[in-house]
Scaffold this motif. Structure first.
Motif, PDB file in Angstrom:
ATOM      1  N   GLU A  22       0.810  -1.216   0.000  1.00  0.00           N
ATOM      2  CA  GLU A  22       0.000   0.000   0.000  1.00  0.00           C
ATOM      3  C   GLU A  22       0.848   1.273   0.000  1.00  0.00           C
ATOM      4  O   GLU A  22       0.507   2.256  -0.664  1.00  0.00           O
ATOM      5  CB  GLU A  22      -0.943  -0.030   1.209  1.00  0.00           C
ATOM      6  N   SER A  23       1.979   1.256   0.715  1.00  0.00           N
ATOM      7  CA  SER A  23       2.797   2.481   0.818  1.00  0.00           C
ATOM      8  C   SER A  23       3.389   2.860  -0.539  1.00  0.00           C
ATOM      9  O   SER A  23       3.755   4.007  -0.768  1.00  0.00           O
ATOM     10  CB  SER A  23       3.902   2.314   1.852  1.00  0.00           C
ATOM     11  N   LYS A  24       3.481   1.899  -1.451  1.00  0.00           N
ATOM     12  CA  LYS A  24       3.982   2.167  -2.818  1.00  0.00           C
ATOM     13  C   LYS A  24       2.842   2.048  -3.827  1.00  0.00           C
ATOM     14  O   LYS A  24       3.063   1.749  -5.008  1.00  0.00           O
ATOM     15  CB  LYS A  24       5.111   1.194  -3.177  1.00  0.00           C
ATOM     16  N   LEU A  25       1.660   2.259  -3.364  1.00  0.00           N
ATOM     17  CA  LEU A  25       0.447   2.165  -4.195  1.00  0.00           C
ATOM     18  C   LEU A  25       0.397   0.836  -4.967  1.00  0.00           C
ATOM     19  O   LEU A  25      -0.035   0.767  -6.111  1.00  0.00           O
ATOM     20  CB  LEU A  25       0.343   3.370  -5.151  1.00  0.00           C
ATOM     21  N   GLU A  59      -7.490   1.948  -0.179  1.00  0.00           N
ATOM     22  CA  GLU A  59      -8.565   2.542  -0.987  1.00  0.00           C
ATOM     23  C   GLU A  59      -8.033   3.414  -2.109  1.00  0.00           C
ATOM     24  O   GLU A  59      -8.794   3.968  -2.878  1.00  0.00           O
ATOM     25  CB  GLU A  59      -9.473   3.385  -0.075  1.00  0.00           C
ATOM     26  N   LYS A  60      -6.697   3.556  -2.175  1.00  0.00           N
ATOM     27  CA  LYS A  60      -6.167   4.513  -3.152  1.00  0.00           C
ATOM     28  C   LYS A  60      -5.808   3.882  -4.492  1.00  0.00           C
ATOM     29  O   LYS A  60      -6.043   4.477  -5.534  1.00  0.00           O
ATOM     30  CB  LYS A  60      -4.937   5.191  -2.548  1.00  0.00           C
ATOM     31  N   ALA A  61      -5.229   2.681  -4.412  1.00  0.00           N
ATOM     32  CA  ALA A  61      -4.730   2.102  -5.667  1.00  0.00           C
ATOM     33  C   ALA A  61      -5.054   0.619  -5.789  1.00  0.00           C
ATOM     34  O   ALA A  61      -4.983  -0.120  -4.807  1.00  0.00           O
ATOM     35  CB  ALA A  61      -3.217   2.283  -5.764  1.00  0.00           C
ATOM     36  N   VAL A  63      -3.273  -0.965  -8.572  1.00  0.00           N
ATOM     37  CA  VAL A  63      -1.826  -1.063  -8.771  1.00  0.00           C
ATOM     38  C   VAL A  63      -1.424   0.169  -9.586  1.00  0.00           C
ATOM     39  O   VAL A  63      -1.978   0.409 -10.660  1.00  0.00           O
ATOM     40  CB  VAL A  63      -1.448  -2.347  -9.557  1.00  0.00           C
ATOM     41  N   ALA A  64      -0.443   0.959  -9.052  1.00  0.00           N
ATOM     42  CA  ALA A  64      -0.045   2.190  -9.753  1.00  0.00           C
ATOM     43  C   ALA A  64       1.058   1.932 -10.773  1.00  0.00           C
ATOM     44  O   ALA A  64       1.780   2.855 -11.143  1.00  0.00           O
ATOM     45  CB  ALA A  64       0.380   3.253  -8.742  1.00  0.00           C
ATOM     46  N   GLY A  65       1.215   0.695 -11.210  1.00  0.00           N
ATOM     47  CA  GLY A  65       2.140   0.416 -12.298  1.00  0.00           C
ATOM     48  C   GLY A  65       3.267  -0.495 -11.893  1.00  0.00           C
ATOM     49  O   GLY A  65       3.335  -0.969 -10.758  1.00  0.00           O
ATOM     50  N   ALA A  66       4.151  -0.730 -12.862  1.00  0.00           N
ATOM     51  CA  ALA A  66       5.388  -1.446 -12.544  1.00  0.00           C
ATOM     52  C   ALA A  66       6.202  -0.535 -11.639  1.00  0.00           C
ATOM     53  O   ALA A  66       6.045   0.695 -11.672  1.00  0.00           O
ATOM     54  CB  ALA A  66       6.142  -1.729 -13.835  1.00  0.00           C
ATOM     55  N   ASP A  67       7.072  -1.128 -10.821  1.00  0.00           N
ATOM     56  CA  ASP A  67       7.868  -0.323  -9.883  1.00  0.00           C
ATOM     57  C   ASP A  67       8.980   0.391 -10.651  1.00  0.00           C
ATOM     58  O   ASP A  67       9.974  -0.219 -11.059  1.00  0.00           O
ATOM     59  CB  ASP A  67       8.452  -1.227  -8.783  1.00  0.00           C
ATOM     60  N   ILE A  68       8.774   1.689 -10.839  1.00  0.00           N
ATOM     61  CA  ILE A  68       9.669   2.492 -11.680  1.00  0.00           C
ATOM     62  C   ILE A  68      11.097   2.488 -11.119  1.00  0.00           C
ATOM     63  O   ILE A  68      12.072   2.524 -11.872  1.00  0.00           O
ATOM     64  CB  ILE A  68       9.126   3.936 -11.809  1.00  0.00           C
ATOM     65  N   SER A  69      11.227   2.383  -9.798  1.00  0.00           N
ATOM     66  CA  SER A  69      12.562   2.456  -9.187  1.00  0.00           C
ATOM     67  C   SER A  69      13.436   1.271  -9.593  1.00  0.00           C
ATOM     68  O   SER A  69      14.661   1.345  -9.509  1.00  0.00           O
ATOM     69  CB  SER A  69      12.451   2.516  -7.658  1.00  0.00           C
TER      70      SER A  69
END
Ligand code: COA
Length: 260
Positions: A22-25, A59-61, A63-69
């Motif tokens: 959750e902390s990384k969406l 409640e926010k995401a 999945v906000a995508g592949a981990d860009i980092s």
């Protein structure tokens, strides 16, 4: 099953899988993808699993995508490997799994997150969800099948616009263009996904598997879907489930399918 980045729980024939960063969406890092690959194999091989409900923690995401980092220093070869292994082990594995996956999109479904939802067989979205493929804002394109699945789901013109503008769209818009099947208030999201899976789990499992293979054949290049349908239709007749289903109809009782 105990995972670091997923919560996985089997209840009443439904495997509940929650991506839990959750902390990384809920961004998909390597470990999360490896755990997803593992849980897909479990779902495929476990008779008790009749369907999978896939969602994101919080409640926010979704999945906000592949981990860009993880891929900011990659070269061509590493980029290809990332896309290929992800497609084979997770995204195509979900699409080809003969247990239906329902994505419950509880918030942002961006990049790899939307690609993950699109790999699922059915999508239900919360009215608060936002969806998009923003890869071109990073100098990338979708790599987990997004250019292909989005085009098949919503058509070439709309897919090209979404991918090249990187626009984020609302759940209502996504429903209008056929990207999601249903939009419901966030509080009803899991119930709606369960409602669908609860119907499916009462149907004949081998027929469900055959139906998924046929529908997939309709959108896969170089495969004659009509021929696949003829073969799969024929195979149904040799199943115990068909005998049970037809028998139950004729005897005016409820069928009890065994998946055999
Ligand atoms: N990869 C890695 N980390 C991500 C991530 C991703 N795709 N998406 C979000 N995160 C992380 C953020 O870095 C942040 O971590 P931090 O708190 O350690 O700094 C945390 O998740 C929260 O995200 P944040 O950006 O602070 O939330 P926001 O509400 O301001 O914005 C988004 C939400 C979804 C608009 C924004 O996070 C975003 O644009 N994410 C990337 C989307 C994307 O391009 N996906 C495609 C990747 S190919």
């Amino acid at each position: 099953m105990i995972y670091q980045n997923l919560i996985s729980e089997l209840k009443a024939n439904i495997l509940y899988v929650t991506i839990n960063r959750e902390s990384k969406l809920n961004a998909l890092n390597k470990e999360t993808l490896a755990e997803l690959a593992d849980v897909i194999v479990f779902a495929s091989e476990t008779e008790e699993v009749r369907g999978v409900l896939l969602t994101g923690a919080g409640e926010k995401a979704f999945v906000a995508g592949a981990d860009i980092s993880e891929f900011s220093t990659y070269n061509t070869e590493q980029g290809e490997d990332l896309a290929r292994s992800g497609q084979v082990n997770v995204f195509n594995a979900i699409e080809n799994c003969t247990k239906p996956f329902v994505a419950a999109i509880n918030g942002f479904a961006l990049g790899g997150g939307l690609e993950l939802a699109m790999a699922c067989h059915i999508r239900v979205a919360a009215d608060t969800a936002k969806m998009g493929l923003p890869e071109v804002t990073l100098g990338l394109i979708p790599g987990y099948g997004g250019t292909q699945r989005l085009t098949k789901l919503i058509g070439k013109g709309r897919a090209t616009e979404l991918i090249t503008t990187a626009d984020m769209i609302t759940a209502d818009r996504a429903e209008k263009i056929g990207l999601v099947n249903h939009v419901v208030p966030l509080a009803e999201l899991i119930t709606k996904a369960e409602e669908i899976l609860n119907k499916i789990r009462q149907r004949a499992p081998l027929a469900i598997a055959a139906a998924i293979r046929c529908v997939n054949a309709a959108v896969n290049e170089g495969v004659n879907g009509f021929e696949v349908e003829i073969e799969e239709f024929g195979k149904c007749f040799d199943t115990e489930d068909f005998k049970e289903g037809a028998g139950a109809f004729l005897e005016k009782r409820r069928a009890n399918f065994k998946g055999r």
